[in-house]
Design a protein around this motif. Structure first.
Motif, PDB file in Angstrom:
ATOM      1  N   THR A  62       0.847  -1.180   0.000  1.00 34.83           N
ATOM      2  CA  THR A  62       0.000   0.000   0.000  1.00 34.83           C
ATOM      3  C   THR A  62       0.887   1.235   0.000  1.00 34.83           C
ATOM      4  N   ALA A  63       0.262   2.393  -0.033  1.00 29.79           N
ATOM      5  CA  ALA A  63       1.006   3.653  -0.040  1.00 29.79           C
ATOM      6  C   ALA A  63       0.157   4.734   0.607  1.00 29.79           C
ATOM      7  N   PHE A  64       0.838   5.699   1.200  1.00 39.18           N
ATOM      8  CA  PHE A  64       0.178   6.844   1.815  1.00 39.18           C
ATOM      9  C   PHE A  64       0.188   8.006   0.829  1.00 39.18           C
ATOM     10  N   ARG A  65      -0.971   8.418   0.410  1.00 33.83           N
ATOM     11  CA  ARG A  65      -1.083   9.599  -0.439  1.00 33.83           C
ATOM     12  C   ARG A  65      -2.526  10.057  -0.459  1.00 33.83           C
ATOM     13  N   THR A  66      -2.731  11.348  -0.677  1.00 34.34           N
ATOM     14  CA  THR A  66      -4.078  11.901  -0.801  1.00 34.34           C
ATOM     15  C   THR A  66      -4.224  12.562  -2.161  1.00 34.34           C
ATOM     16  N   VAL A  67      -5.453  12.542  -2.678  1.00 35.08           N
ATOM     17  CA  VAL A  67      -5.764  13.140  -3.980  1.00 35.08           C
ATOM     18  C   VAL A  67      -6.968  14.050  -3.808  1.00 35.08           C
ATOM     19  N   GLY A  68      -6.891  15.244  -4.359  1.00 34.41           N
ATOM     20  CA  GLY A  68      -8.010  16.168  -4.305  1.00 34.41           C
ATOM     21  C   GLY A  68      -7.858  17.252  -5.359  1.00 34.41           C
ATOM     22  N   VAL A  69      -8.696  18.254  -5.296  1.00 33.11           N
ATOM     23  CA  VAL A  69      -8.609  19.395  -6.202  1.00 33.11           C
ATOM     24  C   VAL A  69      -8.743  20.676  -5.389  1.00 33.11           C
ATOM     25  N   ALA A  70      -8.083  21.722  -5.861  1.00 35.51           N
ATOM     26  CA  ALA A  70      -8.201  23.052  -5.249  1.00 35.51           C
ATOM     27  C   ALA A  70      -7.608  24.066  -6.209  1.00 35.51           C
ATOM     28  N   ASP A  71      -8.247  25.212  -6.293  1.00 43.65           N
ATOM     29  CA  ASP A  71      -7.744  26.317  -7.127  1.00 43.65           C
ATOM     30  C   ASP A  71      -7.458  25.866  -8.557  1.00 43.65           C
TER      31      ASP A  71
ATOM     32  N   ALA B  25       3.504   1.313 -12.479  1.00 44.99           N
ATOM     33  CA  ALA B  25       3.175   2.729 -12.281  1.00 44.99           C
ATOM     34  C   ALA B  25       3.324   3.103 -10.806  1.00 44.99           C
ATOM     35  N   ASP B  26       2.880   2.221  -9.917  1.00 47.06           N
ATOM     36  CA  ASP B  26       3.041   2.461  -8.486  1.00 47.06           C
ATOM     37  C   ASP B  26       4.520   2.566  -8.118  1.00 47.06           C
ATOM     38  N   ALA B  27       5.322   1.634  -8.621  1.00 51.88           N
ATOM     39  CA  ALA B  27       6.728   1.546  -8.226  1.00 51.88           C
ATOM     40  C   ALA B  27       7.566   2.671  -8.821  1.00 51.88           C
ATOM     41  N   LEU B  28       7.155   3.187  -9.981  1.00 56.17           N
ATOM     42  CA  LEU B  28       7.951   4.202 -10.676  1.00 56.17           C
ATOM     43  C   LEU B  28       7.440   5.625 -10.458  1.00 56.17           C
ATOM     44  N   GLY B  29       6.280   5.779  -9.808  1.00 48.68           N
ATOM     45  CA  GLY B  29       5.744   7.117  -9.571  1.00 48.68           C
ATOM     46  C   GLY B  29       5.102   7.737 -10.793  1.00 48.68           C
ATOM     47  N   TYR B  30       4.326   6.948 -11.519  1.00 42.01           N
ATOM     48  CA  TYR B  30       3.702   7.352 -12.778  1.00 42.01           C
ATOM     49  C   TYR B  30       2.198   7.445 -12.559  1.00 42.01           C
ATOM     50  N   LEU B  31       1.603   8.615 -12.785  1.00 44.96           N
ATOM     51  CA  LEU B  31       0.185   8.837 -12.523  1.00 44.96           C
ATOM     52  C   LEU B  31      -0.673   8.270 -13.651  1.00 44.96           C
ATOM     53  N   VAL B  32      -1.867   7.789 -13.290  1.00 47.05           N
ATOM     54  CA  VAL B  32      -2.736   7.120 -14.268  1.00 47.05           C
ATOM     55  C   VAL B  32      -4.175   7.574 -14.088  1.00 47.05           C
ATOM     56  N   TRP B  33      -4.822   7.900 -15.217  1.00 49.38           N
ATOM     57  CA  TRP B  33      -6.279   7.941 -15.271  1.00 49.38           C
ATOM     58  C   TRP B  33      -6.719   6.587 -15.813  1.00 49.38           C
ATOM     59  N   SER B  34      -7.522   5.849 -15.050  1.00 51.17           N
ATOM     60  CA  SER B  34      -8.021   4.555 -15.492  1.00 51.17           C
ATOM     61  C   SER B  34      -9.383   4.756 -16.137  1.00 51.17           C
TER      62      SER B  34
ATOM     63  N   PRO C 221      -1.824   3.141  -5.814  1.00 56.57           N
ATOM     64  CA  PRO C 221      -1.731   4.586  -5.550  1.00 56.57           C
ATOM     65  C   PRO C 221      -1.510   5.424  -6.797  1.00 56.57           C
ATOM     66  N   SER C 222      -0.989   4.824  -7.858  1.00 55.48           N
ATOM     67  CA  SER C 222      -0.741   5.586  -9.091  1.00 55.48           C
ATOM     68  C   SER C 222      -2.031   6.041  -9.755  1.00 55.48           C
ATOM     69  N   VAL C 223      -3.117   5.316  -9.536  1.00 58.48           N
ATOM     70  CA  VAL C 223      -4.404   5.678 -10.153  1.00 58.48           C
ATOM     71  C   VAL C 223      -4.991   6.853  -9.375  1.00 58.48           C
ATOM     72  N   VAL C 224      -5.105   7.998 -10.041  1.00 54.10           N
ATOM     73  CA  VAL C 224      -5.620   9.197  -9.372  1.00 54.10           C
ATOM     74  C   VAL C 224      -7.030   9.550  -9.826  1.00 54.10           C
ATOM     75  N   ALA C 225      -7.515   8.903 -10.902  1.00 53.78           N
ATOM     76  CA  ALA C 225      -8.856   9.231 -11.393  1.00 53.78           C
ATOM     77  C   ALA C 225      -9.452   8.041 -12.127  1.00 53.78           C
ATOM     78  N   TRP C 226     -10.774   7.928 -12.000  1.00 51.25           N
ATOM     79  CA  TRP C 226     -11.560   6.976 -12.789  1.00 51.25           C
ATOM     80  C   TRP C 226     -12.303   7.764 -13.857  1.00 51.25           C
ATOM     81  N   THR C 227     -12.135   7.378 -15.113  1.00 54.79           N
ATOM     82  CA  THR C 227     -12.870   8.006 -16.212  1.00 54.79           C
ATOM     83  C   THR C 227     -13.958   7.047 -16.664  1.00 54.79           C
ATOM     84  N   LEU C 228     -15.201   7.519 -16.690  1.00 48.82           N
ATOM     85  CA  LEU C 228     -16.344   6.644 -16.921  1.00 48.82           C
ATOM     86  C   LEU C 228     -16.707   6.525 -18.390  1.00 48.82           C
ATOM     87  N   TYR C 229     -16.700   7.635 -19.105  1.00 49.03           N
ATOM     88  CA  TYR C 229     -17.038   7.633 -20.531  1.00 49.03           C
ATOM     89  C   TYR C 229     -16.051   8.520 -21.282  1.00 49.03           C
TER      90      TYR C 229
END
Length: 579
Positions: free
Chosen positions: A272-281, A345-354, A385-393
């Motif tokens: 597992t990994a400790f990280r938070t994801v959100g939006v601001a500004d 992606a988790d091990a290399l620090g690569y962000l993903v939209w799934s 942890p690399s997955v930061v967003a789910w895209t539905l359509y």
């Protein structure tokens, strides 16, 4: 067989006692009506050989057959020792497109619907010491209502590709004690410096669950709890934690042992990994820091394996290539990828939209298919942890008349709310490209080839107006919420031929020279960089795919341009937004 996360088919639940069933199977291309009652084919009726896990349309399968067959059959034998048969035997499938019907030793085991989610069956009661027989019927119709992503429902054309029928990810057996770990979920809480373990045991009956957390080989905490059914929970509290971020992708190891009353022990390792994801500004916020998303469109197609990478290492190679070009993440386009991709992606620090594979129709049956398979995918990949967003359509595919049909809008809003409830730790992109209804980030697709046209689409997106293609950026034509990120999630698509006679297409006139390509590339990125409203971009695309020659690399992953030059343009874009 010993296992490591990078090689085991499910890196979030690694077992030590397992057997891969990849390799040569007997195979039959079925021309019959796939909806007729199933008759189990005899072994001698399966007259072909196929290499699993490659679909029959790919050359690596050994067949390379582009014909359409609504149903196909697989068969192979497997050995089970007396000791293995004394415990539980689990049969696992990484992915089978689209409907799988499974038989062991002539007996129906079960079925699974959905071409991108994994599944397993407990086949203990059906196997015996010695040789056993496994058969799989896969049904894959040319059905526009079937979530299919970029697989064409007719002959391949434009940006829709050949189909992928049947088994396209690994098949494997796991051998565990009678009382064992059935499923595990591991969650890390940054605020409380806490790791929560949820284990579903295969059965009740006493026993204890032991959990160990370690970091870089140093054990940090050990906890035990009596096994309770249907769920056993353990919580680890740490004195301090290291956060997961692209520059330092720290992963915590989790080792589980279920010790039953008879003394047998089931081992499973996760992380597992400790990280938070959100939006601001108007920015993506990762661990309270703004991150400009420099993404590339990754379709996950290989010239010889089609949906399936030629090796596990090839999944890592794609990430290495993208990062060498200055990208810090990707949109994995309308495809749920092999779980080992997300591990790398988790091990290399690569962000993903799934991104969920799109259907192309909407009715109650399609809604059921989307809801059930999307729920499985989110549950299976939420530990990465690399997955930061789910895209539905994507681009309203499967959502006809979204701008005017209130029922379609409500369906999309309800689906967004459902995914947020399943996984509140990530963002949801409702309909990437345009016609947003309820989204945490807003994605714009524009293949405008010159600065004024691209700037006009960017301005229309900011104002919620009509884009150059006539679509509204927001369904109600209101400006998007200013605190949520606005991204240019498809643009560029500049073609380039690696040979004068190479056939294919791109989104604009194909440059006549490398210098012409570089000029256009720099101009597009300069336009993006100068827009202070953008929180990132997704460039189209990482590699050429079938008839598309707009990749930065060939289908065989050979860069068309020096990755250092690409990185000099990509890597400097949007730096002001991260301050």
């Amino acid at each position: 067989m010993s296992a490591h996360r990078s090689t085991f088919p499910e890196p979030l639940a690694v077992r030590q006692h397992y057997r891969l069933l990849d390799g040569t199977w007997r195979f039959h291309l079925h021309g019959e009506d796939a909806l007729r009652p199933t008759r189990i084919l005899a072994h001698e009726e399966l007259q072909h050989a196929i290499t699993v896990p490659y679909c029959y349309q790919s050359s690596l399968s050994g067949l390379g057959d582009d014909g359409y067959y609504p149903a196909v059959w697989y068969s192979r034998s497997f050995e089970v020792t007396r000791n293995e048969a004394a415990g539980r035997v689990r049969l696992n499938f990484g992915a089978v497109d689209y409907r799988a019907v499974v038989f062991v030793n002539g007996t129906w085991v079960g079925e699974h619907l959905g071409g991108h989610s994994s599944f397993h069956f407990d086949i203990t009661r059906l196997v015996h010491p010695g040789e056993n027989e496994l058969k799989v019927k896969a049904i894959d119709l040319l059905d526009r209502g079937q979530p299919r992503g970029k697989q064409s429902w007719q002959a391949p054309y434009s940006c829709w590709y050949r189909g992928c029928t049947g088994i396209w990810q690994s098949v494997w057996l796991e051998f565990v004690p009678r009382q064992a770990i059935d499923t595990v979920r591991v969650d890390a809480d940054v605020a409380d410096r806490r790791i929560d373990i949820r284990v579903k045991p295969t059965e009740a009956g006493g026993g204890r669950l032991r959990s160990r957390v370690s970091l870089r080989g140093v054990e940090l905490d050990v906890r035990e709890a009596p096994v309770s059914y249907p769920e056993t929970r353990i919580t680890h509290r740490l004195d301090s934690v290291e956060l997961w971020r692209p520059s330092a992708p720290t992963l915590y190891d989790v080792s589980l042992e279920l010790i039953s009353r008879d003394g047998s022990i089931d081992h499973l390792s996760s992380y597992t990994a400790f990280r938070t994801v959100g939006v601001a500004d108007g920015m993506l916020i990762l661990n309270d820091e703004p991150v400009y998303q420099r993404f590339v469109l990754d379709q996950g197609f290989w010239p010889h394996g089609h949906y399936t990478a030629p090796s596990g290492e090839a999944l890592k190679t794609d990430i290495d290539l993208a990062m060498a070009m200055g990208f810090n993440g990707c949109r994995k386009h309308v495809k749920a990828e092999d779980a080992r991709f997300y591990y790398w992606a988790d091990a290399l620090g690569y962000l993903v939209w799934s991104e969920f594979p799109s259907p192309y129709e909407l009715d109650p049956q399609v809604q059921y298919r989307v809801f059930s398979e999307l729920s499985e995918i989110v549950s299976q990949h939420r530990g990465h942890p690399s997955v930061v967003a789910w895209t539905l359509y994507n681009e309203s595919w499967g959502l006809p008349h979204l701008d005017t049909d209130l029922a379609s809008r409500q369906w999309l809003a309800d689906l967004s709310a459902h995914v947020r409830a399943l996984d509140p730790t990530r963002l949801v992109v409702d309909n990437d490209g345009w016609e947003h209804v309820d989204s945490d980030m807003f994605g714009l697709h524009s293949y405008a080839s010159d600065r004024p046209a691209l700037e006009a689409d960017l301005r229309a997106a900011r104002e919620g107006g009509l884009l150059s293609g006539g679509r509204p950026f927001m369904v109600d034509e209101s400006p998007p919420a200013p605190d949520k990120p606005l991204l240019l999630t498809e643009f560029g698509g500049i073609g380039f031929r690696t040979a004068p006679d190479q056939k294919g297409w791109s989104y604009d006139d194909i440059p006549t020279s490398a210098e012409d390509f570089k000029r256009r590339f720099r101009e597009l990125f300069a336009t993006v960089d100068e827009d202070d409203h953008l929180a990132g971009f997704v460039y189209t695309q990482l590699t050429d795919v079938e008839s598309e020659i707009n990749g930065l690399a060939t289908p065989d992953r050979v860069p068309k341009f020096d990755p250092r030059w690409v990185a000099s343009v990509v890597g400097g874009t949007g730096k002001r937004r991260e301050r």
